[in-house]
Scaffold this motif. Structure first.
Motif, PDB file in Angstrom:
ATOM      1  N   GLU A   3       0.848  -1.189   0.000  1.00  0.00           N
ATOM      2  CA  GLU A   3       0.000   0.000   0.000  1.00  0.00           C
ATOM      3  C   GLU A   3       0.885   1.241   0.000  1.00  0.00           C
ATOM      4  O   GLU A   3       1.753   1.394   0.866  1.00  0.00           O
ATOM      5  CB  GLU A   3      -0.922   0.003   1.208  1.00  0.00           C
ATOM      6  CG  GLU A   3      -1.965   1.097   1.143  1.00  0.00           C
ATOM      7  CD  GLU A   3      -3.062   0.928   2.178  1.00  0.00           C
ATOM      8  OE1 GLU A   3      -4.003   1.749   2.159  1.00  0.00           O
ATOM      9  OE2 GLU A   3      -2.989  -0.014   2.989  1.00  0.00           O
ATOM     10  N   LYS A   5       0.967   5.295   0.116  1.00  0.00           N
ATOM     11  CA  LYS A   5       0.114   6.379   0.591  1.00  0.00           C
ATOM     12  C   LYS A   5       0.800   7.739   0.471  1.00  0.00           C
ATOM     13  O   LYS A   5       1.805   7.985   1.136  1.00  0.00           O
ATOM     14  CB  LYS A   5      -0.285   6.141   2.058  1.00  0.00           C
ATOM     15  CG  LYS A   5      -1.241   4.971   2.285  1.00  0.00           C
ATOM     16  CD  LYS A   5      -1.693   4.933   3.732  1.00  0.00           C
ATOM     17  CE  LYS A   5      -2.764   3.882   3.951  1.00  0.00           C
ATOM     18  NZ  LYS A   5      -3.229   3.886   5.368  1.00  0.00           N
ATOM     19  N   ARG A  23      -2.542   0.875  -4.546  1.00  0.00           N
ATOM     20  CA  ARG A  23      -2.520  -0.370  -3.776  1.00  0.00           C
ATOM     21  C   ARG A  23      -2.251  -1.541  -4.707  1.00  0.00           C
ATOM     22  O   ARG A  23      -2.876  -1.651  -5.765  1.00  0.00           O
ATOM     23  CB  ARG A  23      -3.859  -0.563  -3.051  1.00  0.00           C
ATOM     24  CG  ARG A  23      -3.924  -1.779  -2.147  1.00  0.00           C
ATOM     25  CD  ARG A  23      -5.302  -1.876  -1.492  1.00  0.00           C
ATOM     26  NE  ARG A  23      -5.371  -3.003  -0.585  1.00  0.00           N
ATOM     27  CZ  ARG A  23      -5.018  -2.962   0.691  1.00  0.00           C
ATOM     28  NH1 ARG A  23      -4.583  -1.825   1.212  1.00  0.00           N
ATOM     29  NH2 ARG A  23      -5.101  -4.028   1.452  1.00  0.00           N
TER      30      ARG A  23
END
Length: 311
Positions: A3, A5, A23
């Motif tokens: 993931e 971010k 993702r």
């Protein structure tokens, strides 16, 4: 599996990545796409912990990315990373042991891969004696020999002829079937269509598109169809409020039309109009390819619900 971010990466006056999030699902083949200079390599280097982001986070299996994860990653860079004067077998052993394999286990796995890739006679050759394609084969084996959970392939088909491209494609699919998650960065859009479950498209440091390949292609459908009918039938014309003929091609006994169906109408409505008039030989929806969508998105700012709001 992975993931990403809100990653930001700045080099002096150049912002390589600007608030990029995406993702990568466990067990998927994930396409990392974008034109040259878009920021793909910067993101790959961050995942491999070669460089660090200025802000943002990367999570590996739900945990913040750390040096402990390096042994679970295999990385095939676009640029060659082999020692030119070193024998192939010796180099493979060295690289495999860097990834935590014992010499005995490394030797066994390397011999297995050399046999699989028809490289048995290369053990005592030097990298400088190999062609570009042969070097790429060696580097591919070095990438996967420790059985990584995450495999990152940056332009893996560079230097290969069509036969070896197919061999590597089959190996990528086999590794994926056996549980490996694969990040696949390439300019070969046909390979993306063939291999990838999901993609992210980065342009000028920003994410502009991501999602499952199937859903993205569905979102870019234009209600356009190819209709082929017998040429001795009546000459078809556009019907206002039903369909417009965008192109017409004479194919000997048949005529092929590209038609765009009007908003609110369906192909069944069109067929209800056409079937009493002409004998149809072929009907096929024209769905944009990933290549078409890629070109459109890096050259325009078309509005689409899957496009990021970032500018």
């Amino acid at each position: 599996m992975l993931e990403i971010k809100n990653i930001v990466k700045q080099y002096a006056n150049h912002r390589a990545l600007d608030d990029v999030s995406t993702r990568v699902e466990q067990g998927s083949i994930f396409g990392l796409l974008g034109p040259n200079g878009a920021g793909k390599t910067s993101l790959i280097r961050i995942i491999n912990q070669i460089t660090a982001p200025d802000s943002g986070e990367v999570f590996f299996d739900g945990q913040p990315l750390s040096p402990d994860h390096i042994g679970r990653i295999g990385y095939l860079p676009e640029e060659r990373g082999l020692y030119k004067k070193m024998e192939i077998g010796e180099q493979m052993l060295y690289l495999a042991q860097l990834k935590g394999l014992s010499k005995q286990e490394a030797t066994s796995r390397i011999k297995h891969w050399f046999e699989k890739m028809e490289m048995q006679s290369w053990w005592h050759k030097k990298v400088e004696d190999l062609s570009k394609g042969m070097q790429q084969k060696v580097q591919f084996v070095a990438t996967v020999v420790h059985q990584p959970d995450l495999i990152i392939l940056d332009e893996p088909f560079t230097g290969f002829d069509p036969v070896n491209v197919n061999i590597i494609k089959e190996e990528i699919l086999s590794l994926n079937r056996n549980g490996a998650t694969i990040i696949f960065s390439t300019h070969r859009m046909e390979s993306v269509e063939e291999l990838c479950d999901s993609i992210v498209l980065i342009n000028k440091s920003k994410k502009i598109l991501d999602g499952k390949v199937r859903e993205i292609k569905k979102a870019y459908r234009t209600n356009t169809y190819r209709v082929e009918h017998l040429s001795h039938d009546v000459q078809l014309a556009s019907v206002e409020g039903l369909f417009a003929i965008e192109s017409r091609e004479d194919k000997g006994e048949n005529t092929a039309l590209t038609i765009k169906i009007a908003a609110g109408r369906t192909i069944n409505d069109v067929l209800a109009h056409l079937l009493p008039i002409v004998q149809i030989h072929e009907l096929k929806e024209i769905i944009p390819s990933i290549h078409d969508i890629f070109v459109q998105q890096v050259t325009t700012k078309a509005s689409n619900p899957l496009i990021s709001e970032q500018e």
